[in-house]
Design a protein around this motif. Structure first.
Motif, PDB file in Angstrom:
ATOM      1  N   PRO A   1       0.800  -1.227   0.000  1.00 25.92           N
ATOM      2  CA  PRO A   1       0.000   0.000   0.000  1.00 25.92           C
ATOM      3  C   PRO A   1       0.837   1.283   0.000  1.00 25.92           C
ATOM      4  O   PRO A   1       0.355   2.315  -0.458  1.00 25.92           O
TER       5      PRO A   1
ATOM      6  N   GLY B   1      -8.845   5.070  -9.278  1.00 26.06           N
ATOM      7  CA  GLY B   1      -8.334   4.324  -8.123  1.00 26.06           C
ATOM      8  C   GLY B   1      -6.870   4.591  -7.818  1.00 26.06           C
ATOM      9  O   GLY B   1      -6.248   3.839  -7.057  1.00 26.06           O
TER      10      GLY B   1
ATOM     11  N   ASP C   1      -3.506   6.622  -6.287  1.00 26.82           N
ATOM     12  CA  ASP C   1      -3.211   7.217  -4.977  1.00 26.82           C
ATOM     13  C   ASP C   1      -2.891   8.703  -5.090  1.00 26.82           C
ATOM     14  O   ASP C   1      -2.983   9.433  -4.115  1.00 26.82           O
TER      15      ASP C   1
ATOM     16  N   ARG D   1      -5.466  -4.524  -6.226  1.00 28.57           N
ATOM     17  CA  ARG D   1      -4.457  -4.271  -5.199  1.00 28.57           C
ATOM     18  C   ARG D   1      -5.126  -3.790  -3.897  1.00 28.57           C
ATOM     19  O   ARG D   1      -4.782  -4.219  -2.790  1.00 28.57           O
ATOM     20  N   ALA D   2      -6.106  -2.911  -4.040  1.00 27.07           N
ATOM     21  CA  ALA D   2      -6.802  -2.393  -2.848  1.00 27.07           C
ATOM     22  C   ALA D   2      -7.493  -3.534  -2.111  1.00 27.07           C
ATOM     23  O   ALA D   2      -7.448  -3.622  -0.877  1.00 27.07           O
TER      24      ALA D   2
ATOM     25  N   ASN E   1      -5.029  -5.564  -0.202  1.00 22.58           N
ATOM     26  CA  ASN E   1      -4.436  -4.868   0.936  1.00 22.58           C
ATOM     27  C   ASN E   1      -5.418  -4.570   2.061  1.00 22.58           C
ATOM     28  O   ASN E   1      -5.080  -3.946   3.052  1.00 22.58           O
ATOM     29  N   LYS E   2      -6.647  -4.999   1.879  1.00 21.26           N
ATOM     30  CA  LYS E   2      -7.673  -4.728   2.897  1.00 21.26           C
ATOM     31  C   LYS E   2      -7.343  -5.394   4.212  1.00 21.26           C
ATOM     32  O   LYS E   2      -6.891  -6.527   4.233  1.00 21.26           O
TER      33      LYS E   2
END
Ligand code: FCB
Length: 449
Positions: free
Chosen positions: A15, A79, A81, A444-445, A448-449
């Motif tokens: 992340p 999405g 960053d 990826r999100a 990484n949760k």
């Protein structure tokens, strides 16, 4: 392919790794006479017949000056960053000694909107749109311009402080200096060896003078500079020196002063009396520590000595090129980053601040199938992962560009966006590459949760 794939154990999946999209002020904003902005050297240059393909100019561009809000919403929808943008100097300091609150307010709205949507903001202070009134006094050939840049950096950083997450002093001083003042392909269109190198020194000085100002006003932000860099390869063994020289002029000339406090000898030996005048203390100013360096990577150079002993670039037969004519060579990104690590013990963390491909993309029925660009990103992400596995510290990656825009001397013909822009209607349409980027980021999100 509807999703970019990152290798399973890639550090890019973590992340902390920053994925973003990039743009620059003159290339997307338009509104050149609005909000108190005065002309930049690009407004002037575009009016010179024959300088820009088809006589294109940035008067309207993507009309981001008016559409910024929907554009930021679109960025969030991808999405990513972070958003990397640049500030137009002539919007902030439209005349010497005058600060324009409307210009500051324009960027403040953008920054606030990004933060409200969870995006970090990477701001470049100089992406080539020098105020014309400074060019009238010699532009980057005038040492004074470096001090004027530090004043402008002070205005911006006093106003925004830590609100800007990452500051960049300059984007690609190579291009500003050499395309602008040596070969004349870019604004202000000056041709001369001595001029090109002099401009380069003043640009580097501008960077160095701005650094302590930025640090003082934005102590929590990161500060650095962005370089374009193309690794150079010899066509044959006999051309190794040509390759060494090409790399030295292309990026060591700009990176060494910052990281080593000196210009590469190989270039000084070749340019002799064309070398810039360096005053005592200049190299200390320029080599002030940076928090990161940004690397813009597009392609490589293959070079050889011609019969006069001059260095010339050669086209590789059978290689794949993008619409703009640049060879697609992902391995070059790995080689470049590893070579920088080998050259500089003190190499700061790197952001890939630009990477992308030009196409001749057509939108039909709301679909833009930019198959080549999709492959381009996929293979370059893999090449970046290889560099990271080889120990190069990379903190982020920005796709160039968010959307099709004014590609300098190439005008609107070269489309670098992951989002298609219809310049008649200002309609934005996600290309397949944007969708693949978004799908990778969604995955990826989730992970990484
Ligand atoms: C870089 C510039 C950027 C864009 C890309 C294609 O040199 O920083 O503005 O033109 O190339």
């Amino acid at each position: 392919m509807n999703k970019f794939e990152l290798p399973n154990h890639s550090l890019m999946k973590q992340p902390e790794f920053v994925f973003g999209v990039a743009t620059s002020s003159y290339q997307i904003e338009g509104g050149v006479e609005e909000g108190g902005r005065t002309p930049s050297i690009w407004d002037t240059f575009c009016k010179v017949p024959g300088k820009v393909d088809k006589g294109d100019h940035g008067d309207v561009a993507c009309d981001h000056y008016h559409l910024w809000q929907q554009d930021i919403e679109m960025i969030q929808g991808l999405g990513v960053d972070a958003y990397r943008l640049s500030i137009a100097w002539p919007r902030i300091v439209p005349q010497q000694g005058l600060v324009n609150p409307e210009g500051l307010a324009f960027y403040e709205r953008i920054i606030d909107e990004c933060h409200a949507r969870g995006l970090k903001v990477y701001v470049t202070l100089y992406h080539w749109d020098l105020p014309q009134y400074l060019e009238d006094k010699g532009g980057w050939l005038n040492r004074e311009t470096a001090y004027k840049f530090a004043d402008y950096a002070k205005v911006v950083s006093e106003h925004f402080g830590n609100k800007i997450d990452v500051y960049t002093t300059l984007n690609e001083p190579f291009v500003s200096a050499f395309l602008g003042y040596r070969w004349g392909h870019h604004a202000p269109g000056i041709v001369g060896e001595r001029e090109g190198f002099l401009a380069s020194h003043h640009l580097m000085l501008a960077h160095g003078l701005a650094m302590p100002v930025l640090r003082e006003n934005a102590p929590l932000a990161q500060h650095g500079i962005v370089f374009n860099a193309s690794p150079a390869y010899p066509q044959a063994d006999k051309d190794q020196l040509a390759a060494d020289y090409a790399a030295a002029e292309n990026h060591h000339w700009f990176i060494d002063p910052v990281l080593k406090g000196e210009y590469p000898q190989i270039v000084l030996d070749r340019i002799l009396d064309k070398a810039p005048m360096v005053l005592e203390g200049d190299m200390d100013i320029i080599s002030e520590a940076v928090d990161y360096i940004g690397i813009n990577y597009y392609s490589r150079d293959v070079v050889r000595f011609d019969e006069n002993g001059d260095i010339e670039k050669v086209q590789i037969e059978g290689a794949e090129h993008t619409h703009i004519g640049w060879e697609i060579y992902p391995q070059g990104l790995t080689d470049l980053l590893v070579s920088l690590k080998d050259r500089h013990d003190n190499l700061p963390p790197i952001y890939i601040t630009e990477n992308g491909a030009a196409g001749d993309d057509q939108c039909s029925g709301g679909v833009v199938n930019d198959e080549q660009r999709v492959r381009y990103f996929q293979t370059h992400l893999e090449a970046l992962d290889n560099a990271m596995n080889a120990g190069v510290a990379v903190k982020g990656y920005f796709a160039w560009s968010l959307m099709d825009n004014f590609e300098w001397a190439f005008g609107y013909e070269q489309r670098f966006g992951i989002v298609h822009v219809d310049y008649q209607t200002q309609q934005r349409t996600l290309k397949q590459s944007a969708i693949a980027y978004r799908n990778m980021l969604i995955e990826r999100a989730e992970e990484n949760k």
